[in-house]
Motif scaffolding. Sequence first.
Motif, PDB file in Angstrom:
ATOM      1  N   PHE A  58      53.547  20.032  49.833  1.00  0.00           N
ATOM      2  CA  PHE A  58      53.823  19.572  48.810  1.00  0.00           C
ATOM      3  C   PHE A  58      53.131  19.984  47.972  1.00  0.00           C
ATOM      4  CE2 PHE A  58      55.896  17.473  52.654  1.00  0.00           C
ATOM      5  CZ  PHE A  58      57.189  17.516  52.576  1.00  0.00           C
ATOM      6  N   VAL A  59      52.060  20.222  48.186  1.00  0.00           N
ATOM      7  CA  VAL A  59      50.836  21.005  47.382  1.00  0.00           C
ATOM      8  C   VAL A  59      51.343  21.531  46.417  1.00  0.00           C
ATOM      9  CG1 VAL A  59      48.460  22.583  46.934  1.00  0.00           C
ATOM     10  CG2 VAL A  59      48.679  20.663  48.934  1.00  0.00           C
ATOM     11  N   PRO A  60      51.759  22.694  46.471  1.00  0.00           N
ATOM     12  CA  PRO A  60      52.279  22.928  44.999  1.00  0.00           C
ATOM     13  C   PRO A  60      53.002  22.715  44.282  1.00  0.00           C
ATOM     14  CG  PRO A  60      53.071  24.760  47.148  1.00  0.00           C
ATOM     15  CD  PRO A  60      52.829  23.515  47.361  1.00  0.00           C
ATOM     16  N   ALA A  61      53.676  21.152  44.687  1.00  0.00           N
ATOM     17  CA  ALA A  61      54.602  20.474  43.200  1.00  0.00           C
ATOM     18  C   ALA A  61      53.169  19.305  42.610  1.00  0.00           C
ATOM     19  CB  ALA A  61      55.866  19.796  44.200  1.00  0.00           C
ATOM     20  N   LEU A  62      52.721  19.150  43.956  1.00  0.00           N
ATOM     21  CA  LEU A  62      51.912  17.463  44.012  1.00  0.00           C
ATOM     22  C   LEU A  62      50.379  18.307  42.726  1.00  0.00           C
ATOM     23  CD1 LEU A  62      51.914  15.997  46.984  1.00  0.00           C
ATOM     24  CD2 LEU A  62      53.316  15.320  44.975  1.00  0.00           C
ATOM     25  N   PHE A  63      49.694  19.313  42.827  1.00  0.00           N
ATOM     26  CA  PHE A  63      48.498  20.080  42.671  1.00  0.00           C
ATOM     27  C   PHE A  63      49.067  21.386  41.140  1.00  0.00           C
ATOM     28  CE2 PHE A  63      47.159  17.321  45.962  1.00  0.00           C
ATOM     29  CZ  PHE A  63      46.308  17.054  45.216  1.00  0.00           C
ATOM     30  N   ARG A  64      50.379  21.120  41.038  1.00  0.00           N
ATOM     31  CA  ARG A  64      50.525  22.648  40.109  1.00  0.00           C
ATOM     32  C   ARG A  64      49.741  23.289  39.320  1.00  0.00           C
ATOM     33  NH1 ARG A  64      56.152  22.814  37.776  1.00  0.00           N
ATOM     34  NH2 ARG A  64      55.513  20.322  37.477  1.00  0.00           N
ATOM     35  N   ASP A 449      29.158  12.598  58.678  1.00  0.00           N
ATOM     36  CA  ASP A 449      27.968  13.264  57.375  1.00  0.00           C
ATOM     37  C   ASP A 449      28.252  14.843  57.317  1.00  0.00           C
ATOM     38  OD1 ASP A 449      25.424  11.253  57.191  1.00  0.00           O
ATOM     39  OD2 ASP A 449      26.443  11.296  59.721  1.00  0.00           O
ATOM     40  N   ASN A 450      28.773  15.692  58.296  1.00  0.00           N
ATOM     41  CA  ASN A 450      29.366  16.526  58.562  1.00  0.00           C
ATOM     42  C   ASN A 450      30.582  16.406  57.245  1.00  0.00           C
ATOM     43  OD1 ASN A 450      27.721  17.774  60.103  1.00  0.00           O
ATOM     44  ND2 ASN A 450      29.080  16.352  61.305  1.00  0.00           N
ATOM     45  N   LEU A 451      31.713  16.143  57.409  1.00  0.00           N
ATOM     46  CA  LEU A 451      32.628  16.164  56.060  1.00  0.00           C
ATOM     47  C   LEU A 451      31.869  15.390  54.915  1.00  0.00           C
ATOM     48  CD1 LEU A 451      35.662  16.805  55.967  1.00  0.00           C
ATOM     49  CD2 LEU A 451      36.139  14.797  56.107  1.00  0.00           C
ATOM     50  N   TYR A 452      31.564  14.840  54.439  1.00  0.00           N
ATOM     51  CA  TYR A 452      30.867  14.202  53.925  1.00  0.00           C
ATOM     52  C   TYR A 452      29.846  14.940  52.850  1.00  0.00           C
ATOM     53  CZ  TYR A 452      26.867  11.258  50.574  1.00  0.00           C
ATOM     54  OH  TYR A 452      27.302  10.587  49.648  1.00  0.00           O
ATOM     55  N   ALA A 453      29.054  15.778  53.876  1.00  0.00           N
ATOM     56  CA  ALA A 453      28.737  16.896  52.367  1.00  0.00           C
ATOM     57  C   ALA A 453      29.569  17.714  52.214  1.00  0.00           C
ATOM     58  CB  ALA A 453      27.592  17.930  54.162  1.00  0.00           C
ATOM     59  N   LEU A 454      31.199  17.952  53.103  1.00  0.00           N
ATOM     60  CA  LEU A 454      31.913  19.011  52.459  1.00  0.00           C
ATOM     61  C   LEU A 454      32.683  18.208  51.238  1.00  0.00           C
ATOM     62  CD1 LEU A 454      33.577  21.592  52.172  1.00  0.00           C
ATOM     63  CD2 LEU A 454      35.251  20.377  54.024  1.00  0.00           C
ATOM     64  N   ALA A 455      32.502  16.761  51.343  1.00  0.00           N
ATOM     65  CA  ALA A 455      33.769  16.871  50.519  1.00  0.00           C
ATOM     66  C   ALA A 455      32.459  16.298  48.927  1.00  0.00           C
ATOM     67  CB  ALA A 455      33.698  15.394  50.755  1.00  0.00           C
ATOM     68  N   LEU A 456      31.187  16.361  49.157  1.00  0.00           N
ATOM     69  CA  LEU A 456      30.196  16.353  47.463  1.00  0.00           C
ATOM     70  C   LEU A 456      30.063  17.440  47.365  1.00  0.00           C
ATOM     71  CD1 LEU A 456      27.719  13.690  48.881  1.00  0.00           C
ATOM     72  CD2 LEU A 456      29.877  13.600  47.385  1.00  0.00           C
ATOM     73  N   VAL A 457      29.886  18.635  48.503  1.00  0.00           N
ATOM     74  CA  VAL A 457      29.809  20.093  47.551  1.00  0.00           C
ATOM     75  C   VAL A 457      31.914  20.726  46.702  1.00  0.00           C
ATOM     76  CG1 VAL A 457      30.614  22.495  48.004  1.00  0.00           C
ATOM     77  CG2 VAL A 457      28.835  21.433  49.126  1.00  0.00           C
ATOM     78  N   ILE A 458      32.733  19.975  47.147  1.00  0.00           N
ATOM     79  CA  ILE A 458      33.922  20.304  46.895  1.00  0.00           C
ATOM     80  C   ILE A 458      34.241  19.488  45.379  1.00  0.00           C
ATOM     81  CG2 ILE A 458      36.695  19.433  46.674  1.00  0.00           C
ATOM     82  CD1 ILE A 458      35.909  20.055  50.482  1.00  0.00           C
ATOM     83  N   ALA A 459      33.683  18.037  44.990  1.00  0.00           N
ATOM     84  CA  ALA A 459      33.446  16.973  44.314  1.00  0.00           C
ATOM     85  C   ALA A 459      32.578  18.022  43.406  1.00  0.00           C
ATOM     86  CB  ALA A 459      33.058  16.494  44.006  1.00  0.00           C
ATOM     87  N   VAL A 460      31.127  18.834  43.041  1.00  0.00           N
ATOM     88  CA  VAL A 460      30.687  19.477  42.414  1.00  0.00           C
ATOM     89  C   VAL A 460      32.001  20.549  41.615  1.00  0.00           C
ATOM     90  CG1 VAL A 460      28.953  20.211  41.985  1.00  0.00           C
ATOM     91  CG2 VAL A 460      28.724  18.228  43.495  1.00  0.00           C
ATOM     92  N   VAL A 461      32.262  21.903  42.441  1.00  0.00           N
ATOM     93  CA  VAL A 461      32.820  22.692  42.514  1.00  0.00           C
ATOM     94  C   VAL A 461      33.553  22.406  41.607  1.00  0.00           C
ATOM     95  CG1 VAL A 461      34.021  24.867  42.750  1.00  0.00           C
ATOM     96  CG2 VAL A 461      32.056  23.948  44.174  1.00  0.00           C
ATOM     97  N   THR A 462      34.883  21.013  42.041  1.00  0.00           N
ATOM     98  CA  THR A 462      36.134  21.573  40.974  1.00  0.00           C
ATOM     99  C   THR A 462      35.698  20.680  39.844  1.00  0.00           C
ATOM    100  OG1 THR A 462      35.927  19.112  42.283  1.00  0.00           O
ATOM    101  CG2 THR A 462      37.770  20.952  43.113  1.00  0.00           C
ATOM    102  N   ILE A 470      42.077  17.727  42.358  1.00  0.00           N
ATOM    103  CA  ILE A 470      41.782  18.657  43.724  1.00  0.00           C
ATOM    104  C   ILE A 470      39.973  17.602  43.457  1.00  0.00           C
ATOM    105  CG2 ILE A 470      40.756  20.015  44.744  1.00  0.00           C
ATOM    106  CD1 ILE A 470      42.419  22.198  43.770  1.00  0.00           C
ATOM    107  N   PHE A 471      39.679  17.469  42.132  1.00  0.00           N
ATOM    108  CA  PHE A 471      38.236  16.233  41.924  1.00  0.00           C
ATOM    109  C   PHE A 471      38.794  15.521  42.187  1.00  0.00           C
ATOM    110  CE2 PHE A 471      36.159  13.586  39.538  1.00  0.00           C
ATOM    111  CZ  PHE A 471      34.572  14.091  40.171  1.00  0.00           C
ATOM    112  N   VAL A 472      38.849  14.374  42.255  1.00  0.00           N
ATOM    113  CA  VAL A 472      39.669  13.255  42.056  1.00  0.00           C
ATOM    114  C   VAL A 472      39.786  12.539  43.372  1.00  0.00           C
ATOM    115  CG1 VAL A 472      40.939  11.119  41.478  1.00  0.00           C
ATOM    116  CG2 VAL A 472      40.282  12.114  39.614  1.00  0.00           C
ATOM    117  N   LEU A 473      40.477  13.414  44.056  1.00  0.00           N
ATOM    118  CA  LEU A 473      41.175  13.854  45.247  1.00  0.00           C
ATOM    119  C   LEU A 473      39.534  13.381  46.546  1.00  0.00           C
ATOM    120  CD1 LEU A 473      42.900  13.951  48.283  1.00  0.00           C
ATOM    121  CD2 LEU A 473      43.115  16.339  48.074  1.00  0.00           C
ATOM    122  N   TRP A 474      38.954  14.845  46.167  1.00  0.00           N
ATOM    123  CA  TRP A 474      37.854  14.844  47.211  1.00  0.00           C
ATOM    124  C   TRP A 474      36.530  13.778  47.018  1.00  0.00           C
ATOM    125  CZ3 TRP A 474      37.455  16.238  51.873  1.00  0.00           C
ATOM    126  CH2 TRP A 474      38.347  17.136  52.199  1.00  0.00           C
TER     127      TRP A 474
END
Length: 660
Positions: A58-64, A449-462, A470-474
């Motif tokens: 469902f990603v192609p429809a929701l995050f086109r 904390d492992n997933l937390y570190a990934l979430a912050l990197v995704i937030a900065v990049v997006t 994608i930024f709002v999600l992560w």
Amino acid sequence: MTLRPQHVGAFLVAAALAILALNAIEPVRPAPHSVSALEFARVIIGLPVVLFAPAFFFVPALFRKDVNAGGKLDLGWALVTAAGVNLLVHVVHFNVLRLVGAPIEWPALAGLASIESVAGFLFLRARHGDLEFAAVDPGLKRATLAVAVLVLGFAVWTSPHLLRDGSWYFFNTQLDADWAETRDRTAVVAAWDDGSGLRDGEIVEGVPRRRGVIIENRSSVPEFVPVLIAVHTRVGSTVRLAAGGHVIQVEQIANLAPLGTDGPLVERYWEWGTAAVAAVLEAPAGARLELQLTVDPPEYMPDMPDGDVALVAWSKMSRREMTDDMKRRGHHHMHPYQLLNVTENIRWAHEVAGDYVLAGRAPDGSSSLHQPPAWTYLYAPSRELGSDQTVSAAVLFLAILFGIPFVGLLGIRDESGTVPSPLLGVALGLGALQHGRMMAADGSLNFPDNLYALALVIAVVTLVSGRTRIFVLWAVLAAVLRYPGAVVVALAGFTYLALDRERRRKAAHALIRFGFFLALFCGVMLMVGILTRSLDTWFFALYFETIPEHFDNNPDALPLLQRPLLFMKLWFFFGAAILFVAPNFQGRLSKVALGTALLYAPFLAFIDHFSHHYFLPLIGLAGLATCASIAQQDEERPWMKYAAVAVALAVAVYAAAQTL
């Protein structure tokens, strides 16, 4: 044949159906002494199901717009987005099953994943039948391959830690003090009473609840013989070690155990645990001594089978040699508070698969929300579908280690148009390995904390690349993974607003959306807290986890103003040193990653203890800031020089950290 989203979807459908079949083959989980081939197959095949099914369809429809690349689907960002959405899907699954009274176990979860994946596959074919993946940048492909090789090598290197269940971790006060070692080890023989040799570090499963250890000193002089036996069995069991009818040590495997002789009760184990008993025997010349080991079953299972008991023993070694050998084999001797951190994540995953909507409950139920719930809703389905053992967290851990540098490479490609050298993948990958080594050495594979570190990197990049949804999600996920997450995302937003005037409007729009969803979440929590009369306990948990837990929890803490000096020294060796090879921090991504790290660091620098997991986001952000800057060089081939220096320094930092 060209790879299409439908092909990835077909793989996810097959994996979901395979998980259903693999669980049906072994509906009752075996004792967690070791990981069976069937369990290993379940966690490996179940990983893409836990992470991507059914959200990918469902990603192609929701995050086109955010996953679009010239009218085609960007595979990298589609997978990153699906992983975030799927965590929310697990929240829905668990609570719908709880609402209808169905057991939250593998039959329902695997069945839902299979049905929804088939439905999602049909939806994808009907709605996006002609959709293709965008061509992958060759530089990104080579750099990603370098990351994959490094993470795979790390997995092989640390496999004893990744495959050892957390219930094997233990605490023994004798291992905190030196003892006499055996001088002539060839003349002293240690064996079990059935005649088999006592081989150091070898796990013996299915042993009788009474076992003897024979020590023979065949030398002509007296010898000291240290012996440590770790008994792995069910909680509630009691382990006794005796010699000549005299009891040397008694240890009970309990959910709660006192800290020291008169300290507070600290959570120790959940359903299985380990009692480590030790003795240093003085064996006269020519003597034959016998140790008697007895395992008394728990009251709730007086006829506990022998298969529920496993032993591992070490003898004749110095304390240092013994602890080093334990580490090589994935056995962790750790402080009770670290055992508490490991066990409470296991218990919370078990509880959300039962009657509790929110994770973070104290063992006695007196308080809740000691940890935000997001990680538990990813860890719990991994346990239910794959394995109750820590290996279910380990495969998520490896996926996260791959994800952090991979997202960094996606950001570099988005900003620079290409990833100019696979060496950038090596540099980012080494940062991920540093992250991995620190957490594997601590036995902290199941920490959020492992997933937390990934979430912050995704937030900065997006945020920088303008992928708003994608930024709002992560960003929201970062806030519900660790309490400081919302603050760190805000710091990244303020940094970006200050640095990029041209895109302030779009960035402000993304931050407002983030604030709206975060406020909505907090508003719902406030209403639930008021209706359930839990608000005061929740506010206390938030206060306790923010202030006393981190600023008033260490009687040996440095004076307040000295702490930042030690913190910066540790961060330098853990990964900040790579910042010194960044060429002027060129480009928006580099500047925002650096600014976020430097603004976040002071919040951590005054804490009264510096656990490894505090540094994880800073490691990822420092590597991202440096590599993104290197990729922005305009002159002819200067990136090769900087990339080589970054890799060399990353290797040096990684090697130096081994000694800390």
